[in-house]
Every structure is written in C-alpha cells, then in structure tokens.
Motif scaffolding. Sequence first.
Motif, PDB file in Angstrom:
ATOM      1  N   ILE A 261       0.811  -1.223   0.000  1.00  0.00           N
ATOM      2  CA  ILE A 261       0.000   0.000   0.000  1.00  0.00           C
ATOM      3  C   ILE A 261       0.845   1.275   0.000  1.00  0.00           C
ATOM      4  CG2 ILE A 261      -1.847  -1.209   1.204  1.00  0.00           C
ATOM      5  CD1 ILE A 261      -1.082   0.286   3.739  1.00  0.00           C
ATOM      6  N   GLU A 262       2.163   1.112  -0.100  1.00  0.00           N
ATOM      7  CA  GLU A 262       3.034   2.290  -0.120  1.00  0.00           C
ATOM      8  C   GLU A 262       2.650   3.217  -1.276  1.00  0.00           C
ATOM      9  OE1 GLU A 262       7.817   3.382  -0.099  1.00  0.00           O
ATOM     10  OE2 GLU A 262       7.143   1.314  -0.369  1.00  0.00           O
ATOM     11  N   ASP A 263       2.598   4.505  -0.969  1.00  0.00           N
ATOM     12  CA  ASP A 263       2.250   5.537  -1.953  1.00  0.00           C
ATOM     13  C   ASP A 263       0.820   5.399  -2.471  1.00  0.00           C
ATOM     14  OD1 ASP A 263       4.757   6.749  -1.773  1.00  0.00           O
ATOM     15  OD2 ASP A 263       5.603   5.435  -3.318  1.00  0.00           O
ATOM     16  N   THR A 264      -0.059   4.777  -1.700  1.00  0.00           N
ATOM     17  CA  THR A 264      -1.487   4.758  -2.023  1.00  0.00           C
ATOM     18  C   THR A 264      -2.224   5.540  -0.936  1.00  0.00           C
ATOM     19  OG1 THR A 264      -2.152   2.800  -0.754  1.00  0.00           O
ATOM     20  CG2 THR A 264      -1.154   2.420  -2.932  1.00  0.00           C
ATOM     21  N   PHE A 265      -3.519   5.693  -1.104  1.00  0.00           N
ATOM     22  CA  PHE A 265      -4.312   6.430  -0.120  1.00  0.00           C
ATOM     23  C   PHE A 265      -4.310   5.773   1.251  1.00  0.00           C
ATOM     24  CE2 PHE A 265      -7.328   3.278  -1.509  1.00  0.00           C
ATOM     25  CZ  PHE A 265      -8.149   3.038  -0.404  1.00  0.00           C
ATOM     26  N   MET A 266      -3.951   4.486   1.305  1.00  0.00           N
ATOM     27  CA  MET A 266      -3.939   3.776   2.585  1.00  0.00           C
ATOM     28  C   MET A 266      -2.640   3.958   3.356  1.00  0.00           C
ATOM     29  SD  MET A 266      -5.885   0.189   1.577  1.00  0.00           S
ATOM     30  CE  MET A 266      -5.037  -0.087   0.012  1.00  0.00           C
ATOM     31  N   ASP A 267      -1.611   4.490   2.702  1.00  0.00           N
ATOM     32  CA  ASP A 267      -0.300   4.656   3.309  1.00  0.00           C
ATOM     33  C   ASP A 267      -0.342   5.835   4.286  1.00  0.00           C
ATOM     34  OD1 ASP A 267       2.341   4.627   3.952  1.00  0.00           O
ATOM     35  OD2 ASP A 267       3.084   5.160   1.960  1.00  0.00           O
ATOM     36  N   GLY A 268      -0.273   5.538   5.589  1.00  0.00           N
ATOM     37  CA  GLY A 268      -0.305   6.596   6.596  1.00  0.00           C
ATOM     38  C   GLY A 268      -1.628   7.313   6.698  1.00  0.00           C
ATOM     39  N   SER A 269      -2.707   6.662   6.246  1.00  0.00           N
ATOM     40  CA  SER A 269      -4.026   7.297   6.235  1.00  0.00           C
ATOM     41  C   SER A 269      -4.516   7.603   7.647  1.00  0.00           C
ATOM     42  CB  SER A 269      -5.029   6.380   5.533  1.00  0.00           C
ATOM     43  OG  SER A 269      -6.340   6.856   5.702  1.00  0.00           O
ATOM     44  N   SER A 270      -5.314   8.673   7.754  1.00  0.00           N
ATOM     45  CA  SER A 270      -5.942   9.028   9.027  1.00  0.00           C
ATOM     46  C   SER A 270      -7.377   8.526   9.103  1.00  0.00           C
ATOM     47  CB  SER A 270      -5.924  10.556   9.203  1.00  0.00           C
ATOM     48  OG  SER A 270      -6.639  11.186   8.142  1.00  0.00           O
ATOM     49  N   THR A 278     -11.343  -1.277  19.256  1.00  0.00           N
ATOM     50  CA  THR A 278      -9.921  -1.366  18.924  1.00  0.00           C
ATOM     51  C   THR A 278      -9.631  -0.481  17.710  1.00  0.00           C
ATOM     52  OG1 THR A 278      -9.776  -3.621  19.754  1.00  0.00           O
ATOM     53  CG2 THR A 278      -8.034  -2.905  18.261  1.00  0.00           C
ATOM     54  N   ASP A 279      -8.500   0.244  17.770  1.00  0.00           N
ATOM     55  CA  ASP A 279      -8.093   1.086  16.650  1.00  0.00           C
ATOM     56  C   ASP A 279      -7.109   0.330  15.761  1.00  0.00           C
ATOM     57  OD1 ASP A 279      -9.602   3.226  17.546  1.00  0.00           O
ATOM     58  OD2 ASP A 279      -7.978   3.999  18.812  1.00  0.00           O
ATOM     59  N   PHE A 280      -7.320   0.436  14.477  1.00  0.00           N
ATOM     60  CA  PHE A 280      -6.459  -0.211  13.494  1.00  0.00           C
ATOM     61  C   PHE A 280      -5.917   0.841  12.529  1.00  0.00           C
ATOM     62  CE2 PHE A 280      -9.377  -3.476  14.906  1.00  0.00           C
ATOM     63  CZ  PHE A 280      -8.631  -4.653  14.919  1.00  0.00           C
ATOM     64  N   ASN A 281      -4.789   0.523  11.906  1.00  0.00           N
ATOM     65  CA  ASN A 281      -4.393   1.220  10.688  1.00  0.00           C
ATOM     66  C   ASN A 281      -4.600   0.238   9.543  1.00  0.00           C
ATOM     67  OD1 ASN A 281      -2.248  -0.585  10.821  1.00  0.00           O
ATOM     68  ND2 ASN A 281      -0.792   0.957  11.575  1.00  0.00           N
ATOM     69  N   TYR A 282      -4.333   0.662   8.289  1.00  0.00           N
ATOM     70  CA  TYR A 282      -4.642  -0.224   7.164  1.00  0.00           C
ATOM     71  C   TYR A 282      -3.847  -1.537   7.196  1.00  0.00           C
ATOM     72  CZ  TYR A 282      -7.979   2.724   4.724  1.00  0.00           C
ATOM     73  OH  TYR A 282      -9.102   3.420   4.381  1.00  0.00           O
TER      74      TYR A 282
END
Length: 718
Positions: A261-270, A278-282
Amino acid sequence: MGKNVHEKRKRLLTKMKAACLAAVMCVSTLPVLTAQIQPVTAYAQEKTGTVNAGVTGLRIRSSTDTSSTANVITKVSGGFHFDILDTVQTSDTYAWYQVGFYLNGTYTKGYVTSEYVTVDSTDIDYSDDTDFESYLSSQGFPESYKEDLRSLHAKYPKWIFVADFVDKDWDTVVENENVLGRSLIYASAKSSWKSTADGAYDWESGSWYELDSGGWVQASSALVQYALDPRNFLNETNVFMFEDLSYNSSVQSETGVSSIIEDTFMDGSSHDLSYDGTDFNYPSALMYAGRASGVSPYHLATRIIQEQGRKGQGNSISGTVSGYEGYYNYYNQGAYKTATASAVVNGLKYAAKTDAATLRPWNTRMKSVIGGAIYIGSRYINRGQNTIYYEKFDMVTPYTHQYMTNVLAPRSESSTASQAYSDTTKKNTALVFKIPVYKNMPDSACELPTGEGSPNNALTSLSVSGYSLTPTFDMFTTEYGVIVENEISSVDIEAQTADSGAKLTGTGSHALKVGTNEIEVTVTSQSGETKTYIIRVVRKEAASGDSGNNSNNGGTDSGNSGGDSGTDNGNSGGDSEKGGYSTDFLLENGKISRVGVGSAAQDVLNHISFTGGAYGKVTHSDGSANDGIVGTGDVLTIYDKNGGEMARYTFVIYGDVNGDGAVTSMDLLYVKRHILGTKLLEEPYLTAADANRGNDGITSIDLLYIKRHILDIRYIEQ
C-alpha cells in the motif's frame, strides 16, 4: 503495539469467526495444497553460509556491536544454515555478514562474524537441475511452459509450480469468455483490443457500446486469448496471478501489507478504522480481515487498490454519496450500473443492507474491509477460485461466477501482488503457484494484439445508379443483385464508408458483358481490416425480349400481438383461511410487469402486501432461488399460509430480452436476430422484446427503444 491490544484483537477474531461461521460452513474448501506437494530440491542461487562444525553458542546480533549482550537475537551452533545478505568489513582480520534466517517461523535478519562461518558454493547451473526437470515432467507441464518455469526456478528455487489441468477445451473456454459483457477493456485502449462483434460496436457511428460505467467496452477475442493464456505471464512479476490466495500467517505480515500500500491512499491514512473498541491502521486492519476471512491480506490490499484507485478516488469509500452518507464498499461488491442507478449507488445500496455473516450494513470503514473480505473468501477463495487468475476466469461454475470483468485485471493485480514480498522472502519461501493447463491449447502463447486505428470497414450506402438493389441495402449485408436490359452496357457504382478514414475501391463505372457481372466494392479500415461487398449485375440476352425487372418483396413479421382481457392484481380480500395479497405491479395473464429494470427480488416482495399468512418467493426459470436481480423469465409464486400454491406469475421486464435483468447490447442482438428470422423469440421473452409497448410486433422501433435506453437517452417504460 502492546500485548493488551494484541489480546483484544484475538478476542475480536474469535467473535468474528463465530459470526461468519454459517457463511463459511456452506462452502466447500480445498485441501491445503502444500500438504499434498513435496517441494523440489532447493538450489541456492544467492550466497549462503553454514556455521562451522564444532562451534557452539555463536551469537547472531541485531548490530555488529559486541560491547553488550542486549543486541543478541539468538545463539546457533555448527551446521546452522542461513542466507548471506551483505558483507560489512569491520577489522583487518575478519568481516561481519548480514544474514537472513527463520526464527520461530519468521524470517529474521541479523549479523554474525565471518570468523566461524563457511560460505557455501553458489556455482549452480539451472540447465543441469535434473531434479527440477523430473518434477516438471511429473507435473505434466507442456514444453511451451517449461523454459519460463526453468528461469523462475533458477532465481527462486523454493517456489512450487503446480500444473492445474482444466478439463476444458481451449476453444470452448475462449468462446465462453468472449460472451458479450463477460470480458471488458477500457474504452481508450487500442482498437485491436476492443471487439467489433454484434452488440459490442456501433458500425454507423464508429463507436463502441459502453457495457459498464466508467467507459468499459467488450474486449476483442485476440485480447481475451492473450489474457487467458497462462504462458504469457510466467515471469517473476505476473506469475503472482497464479499464487494461492489463502491466508498464510507464516508468510504474510503487516510489513508486507505496508509494502503493497506504499504511496497509495492507505499509506499513513488518518481514516477511522476502529472496530469494536480497537483502533487499526490499514496494515493491521487488512491482516485482521485476512485472518477472519481466510484470504491473503496481500490480495485484499491489491483488490482495494484495483477497485478504488491508488489515490482512493473511488466514490464507494467516500462516505458522502447522497442518500448513502456514512456507507462504504471497499471491494465494490454489488456495484453494477443499471438504467436507474450508477454502479457506485448500487454498490452502496448493497452495503446498506443487513447481513450478519458479512457484517452488513457497512456503516464503518472497518466493517466494509472485514465483511467484504469474508464475502470474497466464502464466494471465491474458499470455493476453489483461489488465485487472481481464477477469480477472473471462473473454471469452477464455470464462466459465470467472475469477480471482475476487466480482462487484464489479473495482469495488473499480479504486478501489485508481487510487491508484497521482498526479494529475500521470495527466495526463501515455498510459495505455491497453480498454473492452468487447458486441452488442445495452441502450440505457442497467444500474442498481445498491437493493431491501432479505426476497425470500421462498413459502408453506410451502396447503390447502382438508376437501379434498386435486391435486397435493400444494409451495411451488414454484403451480397446484392441487379438486373438490367441488354442495351445497358455499363453501370455506375456509388458508395459511402462509415468511417471517413477508410479506403474504398470498386466504385465508378463498370462495363457489362451479357450475363452475370460480379462487381466487388472493398472497404479497408484504418487498422487494415477489409470487407468486400459484391453486386451481381445480370445483363439480359439481346434476343430474349424480356424487359421485366426483378423486384424485392420486403415482407414483414407481425411478431407478438398484444391485448388481453382483464387483469389480476392480487387476491383482493382472499380466503380468510389462507390469506391474500395485493400489489401495484401489473399481474396479467400469468405475467407480472411494471417492475423496474435492475430491481432486486427482495424489493419486489417488499412491494407486495400479504395478508393472513400468505407469502411469496422469487425463483429463476429453472426453479432455483433468486436472491439477486429479477429478469424476464423469472417466476413469482404466491403461497397461502399453509404453503399451498395460490398463484404463479412470470416476470416480463420490457427491453430485457435475454433474461439477465438488465437492458444491454445483448438484448439488441436478440431482437435483431428475431427480426431477421435467424433465431425467433418465445414467450415471455417475445413480450419483453416489444419495447415500445405498441402490441405491433417486434420491429426496428423496438430496436430503437432499446438502443435509446442503453445510451441513457430515454428509458423504456415498464
């Protein structure tokens, strides 16, 4: 991430498995492939090393610092084997190696001194790998597959290639994947990539019919064959379209997901990806979804990128679509275009429905990510469509259960999927690839078509000056006749091409001999395709005295006559003992109409008022349950409260002539065949073909109505 969070995720996963158990239990799963196949001998193609015999307690560290034991990863002894990834010189007497090895099932990197290590020989030539050659032969791979597989094995010796023999003839598969609407390509593609078959291309305007929203048109047969042929994709990138897509915790990781997912909208998304506290990231969300569904999180990541774009521009996950605010559909499930709604709206309509097994309604991002993954697992991966290739090209059902219509989707998605693994992981992991082999395949791989330019080689007019053609001119009819008197020694031929860039030969003046004169008018398209129209001009004998003309009797097909007396819009009042029903739909002579194009079976039932315990069911024409879109030929059956049949009605959706619940170019083809008499329609499809509702037979007017509907100019009234 702390232990408490991991424990919480485990509890969530347990709950998730219980929620989707009903959906998963009904799916036939395949045995784990790696349990059945022994890996071939693995030959190291990169530098490897072994700890010298007699050595004990050799430290592998996270750095070359020897002043502390805090950086010691593990201790190994003589005979321990590892990859040598890099050499770091730190003194005049010995070097440090960066090494890679498996520790508790995880590929781990560290540093070890070269003082106690022997570098293994790497002098291997894959052409002499007799074990692998024997394996290829035992698998039964055709010769046309082997050279590319040898190259892959040389670089990735642990990979396992399985010849998956498909019990289908190649030509049969090609024919079925060329069915209109089944294999699409973007409209801006090269002309040779796009089909000019009936229903795919408008010869008059020189444009392709859009078969799915966003400008998707029918792929050409040549492109379908290229995309179907596994031999075109046996390289280190595209071979991942054949990778087993089941979840595998020993191979897949959050790090691998992050790479995809690097350089996609999911990379470091808020984006808010919280779920059940529970909190997740992509990366963690996709790993969780993979465990819950049994699907590779790498595949889920590439699927989302494919459906929503690298920048996340797909409106299906915006959460702001009017009427569906706060709903999300990450994998675009149920997203198809109809006359009354866009693909996005229909997809969000699907997301808004309730289904506990797939966590619907998808009113949070995380529910869509997990629930959609469960859907993919139960409907595709766990039923045998467990590669990207088989998700597109369904050989299980076959042909009709395909996740995507984009014929090149496996090629593009495999490119993304290959990025999930580092090269080190690829070299040290026994990845399994199921590669199809069909019956009676061509001797060599089918090539990618490269032709460009308009393919239009049709005429919009053709005439013999002063005479009428028999039959009347039609751009799809290529043979005509004309009879002239003996005193006529020449005729003038005039024609007009549909495409201004096409070349035309054969027009102008032609001298005539007595008897039959065959005149050819040839059109050559910009892409080089030719079409020849033939006019046979018969010049009469001088002494015959026959001055008659050959006339053309057009004839008409009266088609379906309408009219009926009385309607039955439900059991008004009904039997109090058995119940009754009423509806705004038109129930007439055993048929149900006034149902909108693209209506779901459940929506139809929701618009019928049942009383006294009566109820209804919608089935396909073969009697199987219909839980999707209703089409012409489907059946509504009304039952009393005791389960006795009260009434039965067959659906008629005007314009839906082939019974798939939509109005498309395929319906144009069916009506045209009926008018030409090549394949006559029967009820209820004959009634559905009367698109203008004129009870005047099936005519070109009905063709016009269907065409306008497809082009969104004017919808057919139901």
